[in-house]
Scaffold this motif. Structure first.
Motif, PDB file in Angstrom:
ATOM      1  N   PRO A  68       0.812  -1.224   0.000  1.00  0.00           N
ATOM      2  CA  PRO A  68       0.000   0.000   0.000  1.00  0.00           C
ATOM      3  C   PRO A  68       0.847   1.277   0.000  1.00  0.00           C
ATOM      4  N   ASP A  69       2.009   1.220   0.653  1.00  0.00           N
ATOM      5  CA  ASP A  69       2.915   2.369   0.694  1.00  0.00           C
ATOM      6  C   ASP A  69       4.303   1.861   1.088  1.00  0.00           C
ATOM      7  N   PHE A  70       5.272   2.763   1.102  1.00  0.00           N
ATOM      8  CA  PHE A  70       6.646   2.361   1.399  1.00  0.00           C
ATOM      9  C   PHE A  70       6.803   1.742   2.794  1.00  0.00           C
ATOM     10  N   PRO A  71       6.248   2.361   3.847  1.00  0.00           N
ATOM     11  CA  PRO A  71       6.393   1.738   5.171  1.00  0.00           C
ATOM     12  C   PRO A  71       5.796   0.321   5.231  1.00  0.00           C
ATOM     13  N   ALA A  72       4.675   0.100   4.556  1.00  0.00           N
ATOM     14  CA  ALA A  72       4.081  -1.244   4.538  1.00  0.00           C
ATOM     15  C   ALA A  72       5.016  -2.227   3.832  1.00  0.00           C
ATOM     16  N   GLY A  73       5.644  -1.784   2.763  1.00  0.00           N
ATOM     17  CA  GLY A  73       6.600  -2.629   2.058  1.00  0.00           C
ATOM     18  C   GLY A  73       7.767  -3.022   2.949  1.00  0.00           C
ATOM     19  N   ILE A  74       8.254  -2.085   3.719  1.00  0.00           N
ATOM     20  CA  ILE A  74       9.362  -2.360   4.629  1.00  0.00           C
ATOM     21  C   ILE A  74       8.919  -3.322   5.740  1.00  0.00           C
ATOM     22  N   VAL A 133       6.708  -5.668   5.363  1.00  0.00           N
ATOM     23  CA  VAL A 133       6.683  -6.982   4.709  1.00  0.00           C
ATOM     24  C   VAL A 133       8.100  -7.546   4.653  1.00  0.00           C
ATOM     25  N   VAL A 134       9.041  -6.731   4.233  1.00  0.00           N
ATOM     26  CA  VAL A 134      10.426  -7.191   4.142  1.00  0.00           C
ATOM     27  C   VAL A 134      10.938  -7.619   5.516  1.00  0.00           C
ATOM     28  N   ALA A 135      10.603  -6.873   6.554  1.00  0.00           N
ATOM     29  CA  ALA A 135      11.035  -7.240   7.911  1.00  0.00           C
ATOM     30  C   ALA A 135      10.433  -8.585   8.326  1.00  0.00           C
ATOM     31  N   ALA A 136       9.166  -8.802   8.023  1.00  0.00           N
ATOM     32  CA  ALA A 136       8.517 -10.075   8.361  1.00  0.00           C
ATOM     33  C   ALA A 136       9.164 -11.232   7.585  1.00  0.00           C
ATOM     34  N   VAL A 137       9.449 -10.992   6.320  1.00  0.00           N
ATOM     35  CA  VAL A 137      10.098 -12.025   5.502  1.00  0.00           C
ATOM     36  C   VAL A 137      11.503 -12.298   6.021  1.00  0.00           C
ATOM     37  N   ALA A 138      12.213 -11.262   6.421  1.00  0.00           N
ATOM     38  CA  ALA A 138      13.569 -11.438   6.952  1.00  0.00           C
ATOM     39  C   ALA A 138      13.565 -12.322   8.195  1.00  0.00           C
ATOM     40  N   GLU A 139      12.589 -12.121   9.072  1.00  0.00           N
ATOM     41  CA  GLU A 139      12.501 -12.950  10.281  1.00  0.00           C
ATOM     42  C   GLU A 139      12.217 -14.407   9.925  1.00  0.00           C
ATOM     43  N   ALA A 140      11.276 -14.632   9.013  1.00  0.00           N
ATOM     44  CA  ALA A 140      10.952 -15.998   8.598  1.00  0.00           C
ATOM     45  C   ALA A 140      12.150 -16.642   7.914  1.00  0.00           C
ATOM     46  N   ALA A 141      12.796 -15.904   7.045  1.00  0.00           N
ATOM     47  CA  ALA A 141      13.946 -16.438   6.313  1.00  0.00           C
ATOM     48  C   ALA A 141      15.087 -16.797   7.257  1.00  0.00           C
ATOM     49  N   ALA A 145      14.856 -17.612  10.429  1.00  0.00           N
ATOM     50  CA  ALA A 145      14.451 -18.789  11.201  1.00  0.00           C
ATOM     51  C   ALA A 145      14.607 -20.071  10.367  1.00  0.00           C
ATOM     52  N   MET A 146      14.398 -19.968   9.058  1.00  0.00           N
ATOM     53  CA  MET A 146      14.509 -21.118   8.161  1.00  0.00           C
ATOM     54  C   MET A 146      15.941 -21.337   7.666  1.00  0.00           C
ATOM     55  N   ASP A 147      16.810 -20.361   7.892  1.00  0.00           N
ATOM     56  CA  ASP A 147      18.160 -20.355   7.318  1.00  0.00           C
ATOM     57  C   ASP A 147      18.069 -20.506   5.801  1.00  0.00           C
ATOM     58  N   HIS A 148      17.166 -19.712   5.220  1.00  0.00           N
ATOM     59  CA  HIS A 148      16.924 -19.742   3.771  1.00  0.00           C
ATOM     60  C   HIS A 148      16.532 -18.330   3.355  1.00  0.00           C
ATOM     61  N   HIS A 149      17.395 -17.669   2.607  1.00  0.00           N
ATOM     62  CA  HIS A 149      17.250 -16.232   2.391  1.00  0.00           C
ATOM     63  C   HIS A 149      16.936 -15.895   0.936  1.00  0.00           C
ATOM     64  N   PRO A 150      15.877 -15.116   0.720  1.00  0.00           N
ATOM     65  CA  PRO A 150      15.480 -14.739  -0.644  1.00  0.00           C
ATOM     66  C   PRO A 150      16.291 -13.539  -1.141  1.00  0.00           C
ATOM     67  N   ASP A 151      16.271 -13.362  -2.444  1.00  0.00           N
ATOM     68  CA  ASP A 151      16.719 -12.102  -3.029  1.00  0.00           C
ATOM     69  C   ASP A 151      15.499 -11.185  -3.004  1.00  0.00           C
ATOM     70  N   ILE A 152      15.681  -9.967  -2.511  1.00  0.00           N
ATOM     71  CA  ILE A 152      14.575  -9.014  -2.402  1.00  0.00           C
ATOM     72  C   ILE A 152      14.991  -7.702  -3.051  1.00  0.00           C
ATOM     73  N   ASP A 153      14.154  -7.207  -3.941  1.00  0.00           N
ATOM     74  CA  ASP A 153      14.368  -5.904  -4.569  1.00  0.00           C
ATOM     75  C   ASP A 153      13.232  -4.987  -4.120  1.00  0.00           C
ATOM     76  N   ILE A 154      13.586  -3.827  -3.589  1.00  0.00           N
ATOM     77  CA  ILE A 154      12.593  -2.860  -3.105  1.00  0.00           C
ATOM     78  C   ILE A 154      12.672  -1.623  -3.991  1.00  0.00           C
ATOM     79  N   ARG A 155      11.565  -1.264  -4.598  1.00  0.00           N
ATOM     80  CA  ARG A 155      11.455  -0.058  -5.420  1.00  0.00           C
ATOM     81  C   ARG A 155      10.224   0.707  -4.954  1.00  0.00           C
ATOM     82  N   TRP A 156      10.428   1.670  -4.084  1.00  0.00           N
ATOM     83  CA  TRP A 156       9.370   2.427  -3.446  1.00  0.00           C
ATOM     84  C   TRP A 156       8.422   1.457  -2.771  1.00  0.00           C
TER      85      TRP A 156
END
Length: 100
Positions: free
Chosen positions: A35-41, A43-51, A53-64
């Motif tokens: 919905p906006d930049f803070p929401a995107g961040i 999401v990335v923070a939530a994914v980072a925590e899950a990743a 914990a799994m010891d499995h890290h995605p490539d993430i590109d953030i554009r606004w």
């Protein structure tokens, strides 16, 4: 979770349950708008925590507010159950922020 490379049939079945994801070679990819930049961040923070914990890290590109996730198990040379599991967790993080 297994780091064993998936068969083509298992990849096809796994992607059927992940309609927002597409295959690009030995990776699966999803692009979504938050919905906006803070929401995107968030999401990335939530994914980072899950990743982490799994010891499995995605490539993430953030554009606004546009996020692009790329998943592959490099040590296996392709897709594993870890990728499908992390994709589902990414979908949940996006849904929690009402992203598309």
């Amino acid at each position: 979770m297994s780091r064993e490379r998936l068969t083509e049939d298992r990849i096809t079945a796994g992607l059927a349950a992940l309609p927002h994801w597409t295959r690009e070679g030995d990776s699966i990819v999803r692009t979504a708008d938050a919905p906006d930049f803070p929401a995107g961040i968030r999401v990335v923070a939530a994914v980072a925590e899950a990743a982490e914990a799994m010891d499995h890290h995605p490539d993430i590109d953030i554009r606004w507010r546009t996020l692009r996730f790329v998943l592959s198990t490099h040590s296996a040379g392709g897709l594993t159950a870890l990728d499908l599991d992390l994709a589902a967790r990414i979908d949940a993080a996006l849904a929690a922020e009402s992203a598309g």
